[in-house]
Design an enzyme around this catalytic site. Structure first.
Site, PDB file in Angstrom:
ATOM      1  N   TYR A   1       6.752   8.958  -2.305  1.00 16.34           N
ATOM      2  CA  TYR A   1       7.306   9.381  -3.403  1.00 16.34           C
ATOM      3  C   TYR A   1       7.656  11.188  -3.547  1.00 16.34           C
ATOM      4  O   TYR A   1       8.958  10.838  -4.881  1.00 16.34           O
ATOM      5  CB  TYR A   1       6.924   8.530  -4.697  1.00 16.34           C
ATOM      6  CG  TYR A   1       6.651   7.168  -4.657  1.00 16.34           C
ATOM      7  CD1 TYR A   1       7.399   6.371  -3.362  1.00 16.34           C
ATOM      8  CD2 TYR A   1       6.152   6.411  -5.733  1.00 16.34           C
ATOM      9  CE1 TYR A   1       6.705   5.177  -3.551  1.00 16.34           C
ATOM     10  CE2 TYR A   1       6.491   4.610  -5.845  1.00 16.34           C
ATOM     11  CZ  TYR A   1       6.488   4.164  -4.526  1.00 16.34           C
ATOM     12  OH  TYR A   1       6.183   3.398  -4.718  1.00 16.34           O
TER      13      TYR A   1
ATOM     14  N   LYS B   1      -4.482   2.374   4.393  1.00 18.06           N
ATOM     15  CA  LYS B   1      -3.747   1.645   6.373  1.00 18.06           C
ATOM     16  C   LYS B   1      -4.916   2.754   6.862  1.00 18.06           C
ATOM     17  O   LYS B   1      -3.694   3.900   7.741  1.00 18.06           O
ATOM     18  CB  LYS B   1      -2.488   1.710   5.785  1.00 18.06           C
ATOM     19  CG  LYS B   1      -1.382   1.311   6.913  1.00 18.06           C
ATOM     20  CD  LYS B   1      -2.206  -0.236   6.830  1.00 18.06           C
ATOM     21  CE  LYS B   1      -1.457  -1.105   7.753  1.00 18.06           C
ATOM     22  NZ  LYS B   1      -2.275  -2.563   7.962  1.00 18.06           N
TER      23      LYS B   1
ATOM     24  N   ASP C   1      -2.970  -4.499   3.271  1.00 15.48           N
ATOM     25  CA  ASP C   1      -2.529  -5.716   3.183  1.00 15.48           C
ATOM     26  C   ASP C   1      -3.622  -6.407   3.431  1.00 15.48           C
ATOM     27  O   ASP C   1      -3.311  -7.922   2.306  1.00 15.48           O
ATOM     28  CB  ASP C   1      -1.853  -6.277   5.130  1.00 15.48           C
ATOM     29  CG  ASP C   1      -3.152  -5.464   6.303  1.00 15.48           C
ATOM     30  OD1 ASP C   1      -4.005  -4.494   5.509  1.00 15.48           O
ATOM     31  OD2 ASP C   1      -3.030  -5.081   7.272  1.00 15.48           O
TER      32      ASP C   1
END
Ligand code: ATP
Length: 352
Positions: free
Chosen positions: A143, A188, A220
């Site tokens: 971001y 991840k 996930d």
């Protein structure tokens, strides 16, 4: 006797109504637990645009910096939808987080016993209660990373330094020490280099917290596990973007948006405490908003910024008790008393 200086940013929409109830409860807690609170108000969001032309006036930043903590209602509404992006109410929110150096966002996802039926998850999965704390990095990652666009492509960059990961990891380990000493770090790392740095850094920090049981989970899988078996989690620590998504998922599991509190912390004592919901312009001024998320944010403030854990617990217990019999319309169930925003504040005070 301890005295605390609190800045109130009531904001827009239902902001003023819900903050007024939270102040009432804080005053009652002060009386009961022997401390005093001095309040100052400042403008943020749409009300600041109306009064000064900008969503975050200098004076607001100065007042917040000079206080022990900040309580925020909510900002925004259709009235300011036509403002340019950098002058929208929400820009004020990002601005104040940056100005106060708030790099850690804490979002508890709690189901109070009497509200179990509000959760979309089956009873047997939730069990007696659910209580997860998501610690989200708030000022780094994709971001805030380098971004760009050319004729036929666009890119954003996920970048974390060791120092950024270390400081958020320490907040999460400290939190786990105060709770059930279990921390899940979400990344991840099977794909992203930044996640591999994240994981290695969290492992390094864990050496200072031998009592905390640390595990790692891919994002996930975590998204799936949150609905499959939410009870396995105590504290979750993760990056800005993963935390953004997972904390919304976790709040849906709790069911009711009017009940969920949040805190944003810097390294020091100063924190900003606010409900996770928005300014709810559709019900503003009707006196029917649920003030409990803001009241529970005050409980978090007492615990994490003001070192008054007993007062925090008392407020949380009072809220749980009142919910057995009284509800604002958003969480109303047949057979119980339907109460207004103000009545709900009074009931929590009386229960305290
Ligand atoms: P934002 O983008 O600022 O989050 P939004 O309109 O998407 O704004 P909210 O303002 O949180 O989201 O409102 C979503 C819905 O939930 C609205 O219908 C609103 O009335 C309701 N709601 C939000 N907060 C409360 C509350 N404290 N009490 C009762 N209803 C609420």
């Amino acid at each position: 006797m301890a005295n605390y200086k609190i800045t109130l940013l009531k904001g827009d929409g239902i902001g003023p109504e819900i903050v007024n109830q939270a102040v009432k409860v804080l005053d009652k807690a002060a009386e009961k637990f022997d401390f005093t609170v001095e309040y100052d108000e400042a403008l943020l969001g749409g009300c600041a645009i109306d009064a000064t032309g900008v969503p975050l006036p200098e004076e607001t930043v100065a007042k917040c910096k000079a206080s022990d903590s900040v309580i925020l209602g909510a900002v925004g509404g259709p009235k300011w939808d036509n403002q340019p992006g950098n002058n929208r109410p929400e820009a004020g929110l990002l601005g104040i987080r940056g100005a106060l150096g708030l790099f850690a966002n804490l979002r508890p996802s709690v189901i109070f016993g009497p509200l179990k039926s509000a959760s979309p998850i089956k009873d047997e999965i939730i069990g007696d209660n659910m209580d997860i704390m998501i610690v989200r990095e708030l000022t780094g990652g994709i971001y805030f990373g380098e971004r760009g666009r050319d004729d036929d492509s666009a890119w954003d960059t996920e970048k974390y330094s060791v120092a950024e990961v270390e400081r958020i990891a320490r907040v999460a380990f400290d939190m786990a020490m105060k709770r059930n000493k279990k921390l899940t770090s979400v990344d991840k790392a099977n794909v992203l280099e930044s996640s591999r740095l994240w994981r290695q850094t969290v492992i390094n920090v864990s050496k200072d917290y031998p009592e905390v049981e640390l595990n790692h989970m891919y994002v996930d899988n975590c998204a799936m596990q949150l609905v499959r078996n939410p009870k396995q989690f105590d504290v979750i620590v993760t990056s800005n973007i993963f935390g953004d998504i997972l904390s919304d998922e976790a709040s849906m599991i709790a069911g009711s948006i009017g009940m969920l509190a949040s805190a944003s912390l810097s390294g020091g004592k100063l924190g900003l405490y606010e409900p996770i919901h928005g300014s709810a312009p559709d019900i503003a001024g009707k006196g029917i908003a649920n003030p409990l998320a803001t009241i529970l944010s005050v409980a978090m403030m007492l615990r994490y910024s003001l070192a008054q854990p007993e007062a925090a617990e008392a407020i949380e217990a009072a809220v749980a008790k009142v919910l057995e019999t009284d509800r604002t319309p958003d969480i109303y169930e047949e057979g119980l008393n339907k109460v207004s925003c103000e009545e709900m504040g009074d009931l929590v005070c009386a229960q305290l």
